[in-house]
Structures are given as C-alpha cells and as structure tokens.
Design an enzyme around this catalytic site. Structure first.
Site, PDB file in Angstrom:
ATOM      1  N   ARG A   1       0.943  -1.178  -0.066  1.00 44.89           N
ATOM      2  CA  ARG A   1      -0.117  -0.033  -0.126  1.00 44.89           C
ATOM      3  C   ARG A   1       0.755   1.419   0.080  1.00 44.89           C
ATOM      4  NH1 ARG A   1      -2.289  -3.704   2.957  1.00 44.89           N
ATOM      5  NH2 ARG A   1      -4.082  -4.517   2.242  1.00 44.89           N
TER       6      ARG A   1
ATOM      7  N   LYS B   1       3.620  11.017 -11.688  1.00 43.53           N
ATOM      8  CA  LYS B   1       2.773  10.256 -12.595  1.00 43.53           C
ATOM      9  C   LYS B   1       3.533   8.955 -12.725  1.00 43.53           C
ATOM     10  CE  LYS B   1       0.011  13.186 -15.385  1.00 43.53           C
ATOM     11  NZ  LYS B   1      -0.329  13.485 -16.768  1.00 43.53           N
TER      12      LYS B   1
ATOM     13  N   GLU C   1      10.865  17.059 -25.774  1.00 45.26           N
ATOM     14  CA  GLU C   1       9.975  17.287 -24.553  1.00 45.26           C
ATOM     15  C   GLU C   1      10.399  18.666 -24.062  1.00 45.26           C
ATOM     16  OE1 GLU C   1       7.557  15.556 -23.277  1.00 45.26           O
ATOM     17  OE2 GLU C   1       7.464  13.510 -24.211  1.00 45.26           O
TER      18      GLU C   1
ATOM     19  N   LYS D   1       8.229  22.159 -15.172  1.00 41.89           N
ATOM     20  CA  LYS D   1       7.507  21.167 -14.758  1.00 41.89           C
ATOM     21  C   LYS D   1       7.015  21.076 -13.267  1.00 41.89           C
ATOM     22  CE  LYS D   1       6.076  16.539 -15.233  1.00 41.89           C
ATOM     23  NZ  LYS D   1       6.008  15.541 -15.693  1.00 41.89           N
TER      24      LYS D   1
ATOM     25  N   GLU E   1      -3.415  16.985 -11.969  1.00 39.65           N
ATOM     26  CA  GLU E   1      -4.180  17.168 -13.355  1.00 39.65           C
ATOM     27  C   GLU E   1      -5.461  17.585 -13.407  1.00 39.65           C
ATOM     28  OE1 GLU E   1      -2.011  15.022 -16.472  1.00 39.65           O
ATOM     29  OE2 GLU E   1      -3.803  15.318 -17.765  1.00 39.65           O
TER      30      GLU E   1
ATOM     31  N   ARG F   1      -2.099  21.271 -15.270  1.00 43.11           N
ATOM     32  CA  ARG F   1      -1.172  20.349 -15.493  1.00 43.11           C
ATOM     33  C   ARG F   1      -1.337  19.566 -16.997  1.00 43.11           C
ATOM     34  NH1 ARG F   1       1.670  15.819 -11.643  1.00 43.11           N
ATOM     35  NH2 ARG F   1       2.997  14.634 -13.561  1.00 43.11           N
TER      36      ARG F   1
ATOM     37  N   ASN G   1       0.398  18.149 -21.720  1.00 37.98           N
ATOM     38  CA  ASN G   1       0.256  17.114 -22.521  1.00 37.98           C
ATOM     39  C   ASN G   1       0.246  17.340 -23.976  1.00 37.98           C
ATOM     40  OD1 ASN G   1       0.177  15.157 -20.461  1.00 37.98           O
ATOM     41  ND2 ASN G   1      -1.926  15.747 -19.983  1.00 37.98           N
TER      42      ASN G   1
ATOM     43  N   HIS H   1       0.686  14.939 -26.752  1.00 36.89           N
ATOM     44  CA  HIS H   1       0.467  13.705 -26.162  1.00 36.89           C
ATOM     45  C   HIS H   1      -0.700  12.868 -26.924  1.00 36.89           C
ATOM     46  CE1 HIS H   1       3.671  14.687 -23.810  1.00 36.89           C
ATOM     47  NE2 HIS H   1       3.833  13.690 -23.012  1.00 36.89           N
TER      48      HIS H   1
ATOM     49  N   HIS I   1       0.018   9.605 -27.974  1.00 36.25           N
ATOM     50  CA  HIS I   1      -0.353   8.420 -27.484  1.00 36.25           C
ATOM     51  C   HIS I   1      -0.943   7.364 -28.551  1.00 36.25           C
ATOM     52  CE1 HIS I   1      -0.001   9.753 -22.777  1.00 36.25           C
ATOM     53  NE2 HIS I   1       1.027   9.384 -23.427  1.00 36.25           N
TER      54      HIS I   1
ATOM     55  N   HIS J   1       8.660   7.366 -27.432  1.00 32.12           N
ATOM     56  CA  HIS J   1       7.353   8.329 -27.162  1.00 32.12           C
ATOM     57  C   HIS J   1       7.893   9.788 -27.500  1.00 32.12           C
ATOM     58  CE1 HIS J   1       4.879   9.971 -24.116  1.00 32.12           C
ATOM     59  NE2 HIS J   1       5.729  10.954 -23.756  1.00 32.12           N
TER      60      HIS J   1
HETATM   61  P1  NAD Z   1      12.978   4.403 -22.108  1.00 28.90           P
HETATM   62  O1  NAD Z   1      12.772   4.371 -20.854  1.00 28.90           O
HETATM   63  O2  NAD Z   1      12.437   3.288 -22.952  1.00 28.90           O
HETATM   64  O3  NAD Z   1      14.497   4.900 -22.630  1.00 28.90           O
HETATM   65  C1  NAD Z   1      14.928   4.817 -23.792  1.00 28.90           C
HETATM   66  C2  NAD Z   1      16.165   3.802 -24.100  1.00 28.90           C
HETATM   67  O4  NAD Z   1      17.276   4.470 -23.557  1.00 28.90           O
HETATM   68  C3  NAD Z   1      15.858   2.532 -23.532  1.00 28.90           C
HETATM   69  O5  NAD Z   1      16.674   1.519 -24.439  1.00 28.90           O
HETATM   70  C4  NAD Z   1      16.985   2.568 -22.367  1.00 28.90           C
HETATM   71  O6  NAD Z   1      17.376   1.454 -22.070  1.00 28.90           O
HETATM   72  C5  NAD Z   1      18.089   3.376 -22.997  1.00 28.90           C
HETATM   73  N1  NAD Z   1      18.776   4.281 -22.017  1.00 28.90           N
HETATM   74  C6  NAD Z   1      18.317   5.096 -20.961  1.00 28.90           C
HETATM   75  N2  NAD Z   1      19.194   5.453 -20.174  1.00 28.90           N
HETATM   76  C7  NAD Z   1      20.418   5.246 -20.971  1.00 28.90           C
HETATM   77  C8  NAD Z   1      21.726   5.770 -20.903  1.00 28.90           C
HETATM   78  N3  NAD Z   1      22.418   6.851 -20.116  1.00 28.90           N
HETATM   79  N4  NAD Z   1      22.619   5.509 -21.773  1.00 28.90           N
HETATM   80  C9  NAD Z   1      22.237   4.429 -22.763  1.00 28.90           C
HETATM   81  N5  NAD Z   1      20.951   3.907 -22.968  1.00 28.90           N
HETATM   82  C10 NAD Z   1      19.924   4.388 -22.187  1.00 28.90           C
HETATM   83  O7  NAD Z   1      12.337   5.687 -22.706  1.00 28.90           O
HETATM   84  P2  NAD Z   1      12.287   7.389 -22.201  1.00 28.90           P
HETATM   85  O8  NAD Z   1      12.074   8.257 -23.689  1.00 28.90           O
HETATM   86  O9  NAD Z   1      13.163   7.692 -21.168  1.00 28.90           O
HETATM   87  O10 NAD Z   1      10.746   7.362 -21.689  1.00 28.90           O
HETATM   88  C11 NAD Z   1       9.624   6.940 -22.347  1.00 28.90           C
HETATM   89  C12 NAD Z   1       8.660   6.510 -21.153  1.00 28.90           C
HETATM   90  O11 NAD Z   1       8.256   7.705 -20.223  1.00 28.90           O
HETATM   91  C13 NAD Z   1       7.369   6.345 -21.731  1.00 28.90           C
HETATM   92  O12 NAD Z   1       6.813   5.096 -21.242  1.00 28.90           O
HETATM   93  C14 NAD Z   1       6.368   7.368 -21.542  1.00 28.90           C
HETATM   94  O13 NAD Z   1       4.997   6.984 -21.331  1.00 28.90           O
HETATM   95  C15 NAD Z   1       6.880   7.748 -20.209  1.00 28.90           C
HETATM   96  N6  NAD Z   1       6.597   9.201 -19.637  1.00 28.90           N
HETATM   97  C16 NAD Z   1       6.249   9.446 -18.528  1.00 28.90           C
HETATM   98  C17 NAD Z   1       6.138  10.817 -17.951  1.00 28.90           C
HETATM   99  C18 NAD Z   1       5.496  10.779 -16.584  1.00 28.90           C
HETATM  100  O14 NAD Z   1       5.338  11.875 -16.514  1.00 28.90           O
HETATM  101  N7  NAD Z   1       5.610   9.982 -15.614  1.00 28.90           N
HETATM  102  C19 NAD Z   1       6.326  11.857 -18.923  1.00 28.90           C
HETATM  103  C20 NAD Z   1       6.748  11.577 -19.941  1.00 28.90           C
HETATM  104  C21 NAD Z   1       6.920  10.175 -20.539  1.00 28.90           C
HETATM  105  N1  GLY Z   2       4.037  14.358 -18.726  1.00 24.31           N
HETATM  106  C1  GLY Z   2       2.985  14.960 -18.379  1.00 24.31           C
HETATM  107  C2  GLY Z   2       2.801  15.153 -16.919  1.00 24.31           C
HETATM  108  O1  GLY Z   2       3.632  14.856 -16.099  1.00 24.31           O
HETATM  109  O2  GLY Z   2       1.717  15.747 -16.594  1.00 24.31           O
END
Ligand code: NAD
Ligand code: GLY
Length: 352
Positions: free
Chosen positions: A118, A140, A182, A224, A234, A238, A242, A245, A249, A262
C-alpha cells in the site's frame, strides 16, 4: 550542483541536477527511508550504471531487479517482476525503491512503489533526457494496457530526483533527439523566451554540450515543478504538459508499443497540434512552421480517431486537446470541430 524543489507541502522534494552526482553517496543516500533499497533498472542500463549506484547505496544492502528493456515490457505482467523481487527478498514497508533508467523504468518503479504494501518510498535516477526533463518529476506512474498507453497507474511522488547529466554521455542519438522534443514542449507551452534560446542552441544540445544541456534540463524541470506544484492531480493546468500527447499516444498505441519512441510520437503530435491551431486561426503560419519538424509521420486517420477516443484525456466522450494560442501559450480546448480535426489529421498524414 543545482537544486530545485517541487513544492507540495509535506511531500515536497528536491531535484538535484549536475555532472558526477552518481560519483558519491550524497545526495542520493540522504533520501533513503528505512534500512533497505531495491534498485530497479533494465538490461541496457545495468551494465552501465548498476554497480556504481549499488556501490553508493552499499550500506542499505541493495537488492536489484533487472527488467527487459523496452516500452513493450511496460505491462502489468512485467510489473510482477518487481513484486517478485520485493517478496523474494522479504522487503518490508521500510524499503525504498530506486528507479535507475529512462521513463519506462521510472514509471514502472514508481507504480510498484505506489502499490507495494500500500505504498513505499521511491527515488528517481533518470538516465534519458526525456526522463530528466519530464517523466521523473511530478509523480505520474503506471504501465500500459493493450487498449491504451499509461492507462493503469497512480500518482506517487518520489522522495527526490537525482539527475546526473553525465549519464547522457551513453545515450543513443535518437533518444537524445526524442528528449529534445520534450524540452521544446516547455518552450511552446509556457516559455517563449526559452523556445527562442532553443532555436539558437539546438546544435549545442545535439552535440551534448554540458553547459547547454544543464541549462535546458534546469529550465525544463523548473517549468515542470511549477506546474505540478499548482496542479498535482491534473485537474486543470497540468494537462497543458500533454501538448502533443493525445496524438502521440494514439500513434504509439496504434503503431504498437516500442515501434515509435515516446518522444518521437510526441514531436509528431506537437506538429499536428500546431497545424490544428493554425487552422483554427490561433497560431500564425510562421509560428506553425517553427514548430514543424522533419519527423516522418505515418498517420492513419481512422485509427487515430479510434485511439484518441480511449485516451485518458478524453472527458465525457469529448475530445480534449492541448492547442496553441501563440508560442508560449498553450490552452485546453474541448470544442474543436470534428471536421477541422479530421482534415488536419488527413493532411498531416498524407502530406509528410
Ligand atoms: P526508455 O525508458 O525506454 O529509454 C529509452 C532507451 O534508452 C531504452 O532503451 C533505455 O534502456 C536506454 N537508456 C536509458 N538511459 C540510457 C543511458 N544513459 N545510456 C544508454 N542507454 C540508455 O524511454 P524514455 O524516453 O526515457 O521514456 C519514455 C517513457 O516515459 C514512456 O513510457 C512514457 O509513457 C513515459 N513518460 C512518463 C511521463 C510521466 O510523467 N510519468 C512523462 C513522459 C513520458
Ligand atoms: N508528462 C505530463 C505530466 O507529467 O503531467
């Protein structure tokens, strides 16, 4: 080292930004709550940084779990790997989870922390530019469902975010570019001055100039943090984060998770949003052209419409889009005429 704070009352937390932050125990160890840590990472990042981080947290007898790398593994089934590790290692509620990786690892670890017994604390160590400027900040967390991206999740704020900008040295170029999309987003949404700076400095960012990257990360995190502080759950502003997005998405879900990055999908989404804003008379042609990128699109208009209706930003059956009323001024709009939307999607899909 720069320190920013996400102001959320008793749940406020710092974002540390700097080179070499993983070279010492501090500031990381200060934020471990309890006696144990479980470090979650993936099989790409583990050989690069896991030993280092485990070494820094040595006094907390770190357990580790290494997930398969990829958006296609951001599922409920794969989340179980984290719970398996926690339970096998007999981790109790006084365990802190540490997310070491990009947005996928961060979102999954955060969600595991939100629901394990939890709720347990967690720390973000983002290693992609995208994660450093966006996903690690704001709480998030979640996983994908075959019918929609990030559809299963929770808000759960980390104890701290440790951004070691040196980790970007090993990031593939394509991932760096996806992260820059981004960063550009913050300029478009609320910081026209930053967008102008970006236009003059994108080459330095692509060349991984440490000063330029440090500045862009700090400015993005500041934006942010400010937005999250005013609207954590949100309920209003907030949603502006997006931008791109809803379309992005839809692309990711429609094309199959992992086929598009992404950040790439969001970049295309921002171009579509800018084009739609232009057609509504809200954005000048010159500004729409500033937003346009060279990212190739393969948009199927019918598929996009179908997918956009399950996006969680849809409220009461109404499509809610983030659009631009000028650079640096994003707005939420629920009454875009369907015909204009469909025409825009069709033209964006066909025209690129
Ligand atoms: P990812 O986590 O898939 O990383 C991208 C690639 O880079 C992967 O292959 C990873 O292994 C590699 N990698 C990471 N760090 C590295 C490094 N320092 N050196 C070499 N390789 C490295 O993708 P991402 O773009 O970081 O994140 C995308 C995800 O984030 C999506 O699932 C998206 O939905 C999510 N997201 C969440 C939020 C939120 O607010 N929580 C906001 C934006 C995106
Ligand atoms: N990436 C959108 C948010 O964190 O709200």
């Amino acid at each position: 080292m720069k320190t920013l704070v996400v102001e959320l009352g008793t749940r406020s937390y710092p974002i540390y930004i700097g080179g070499g932050l993983l070279e010492s125990e501090e500031p990381l160890a200060r934020h471990v709550a309890g006696r144990r840590v479980l470090i979650v990472t993936n099989d790409t990042i583990a050989p690069l940084y896991l030993d280092k981080v485990a070494g820094r947290l040595g006094r907390f007898a770190p357990a580790t779990v290494v997930l398969p790398d990829g958006e296609q593994y951001k599922t409920l089934a794969d989340l179980n790997r984290i719970f398996d590790a926690l339970l096998t290692q007999r981790c109790d509620r006084r365990t802190t989870l540490v997310a070491l990786g990009g947005g996928v690892v961060g979102d999954m670890t955060g969600f595991a922390a939100a629901v394990y017994q939890r709720g347990v604390p967690f720390i973000q160590i983002p290693t992609t530019l995208l994660a450093q400027v966006d996903s690690s900040v704001g709480g998030k967390t979640g996983v994908n469902h075959p019918l929609g991206k990030n559809m299963i999740g929770a808000f759960h704020q980390p104890r701290c975010v440790v951004i070691d900008t040196d980790t970007l040295g090993t990031l593939p170029d394509k991932e760096l570019s996806a992260g820059i999309a981004e960063v550009i987003k913050y300029g478009l949404i609320r910081d026209a001055q930053f967008l102008a700076w970006l236009e003059g400095n994108v080459d330095s960012l692509l060349a991984r100039d440490p000063e330029a990257l440090g500045f862009a990360i700090e400015r993005s995190c500041r934006s942010k943090a400010a937005v999250v502080a005013t609207d954590e759950m949100e309920r209003g502003q907030r949603a502006l984060l997006n931008l791109g997005h809803t379309f992005g998405h839809a692309i990711e879900t429609g094309m199959g998770y992992g086929r598009w990055l992404h950040g790439e999908a969001v970049a295309v989404g921002m171009v579509v949003a800018a084009e739609l804003s232009r057609r509504l008379g809200w954005l000048g042609a010159q500004d729409a052209a500033r937003v346009r990128t060279q990212v190739p699109t393969e948009l199927d208009v019918n598929k996009m419409r179908e997918l956009m209706s399950v996006d969680k930003k849809v409220e009461d059956g109404q499509l809610r889009l983030i659009l631009l009323k000028g650079i640096g001024n994003a707005v939420i709009s629920s009454d875009v005429p369907r015909a204009v939307l469909v025409e825009t999607l069709k033209d964006c899909g066909a025209g690129t």
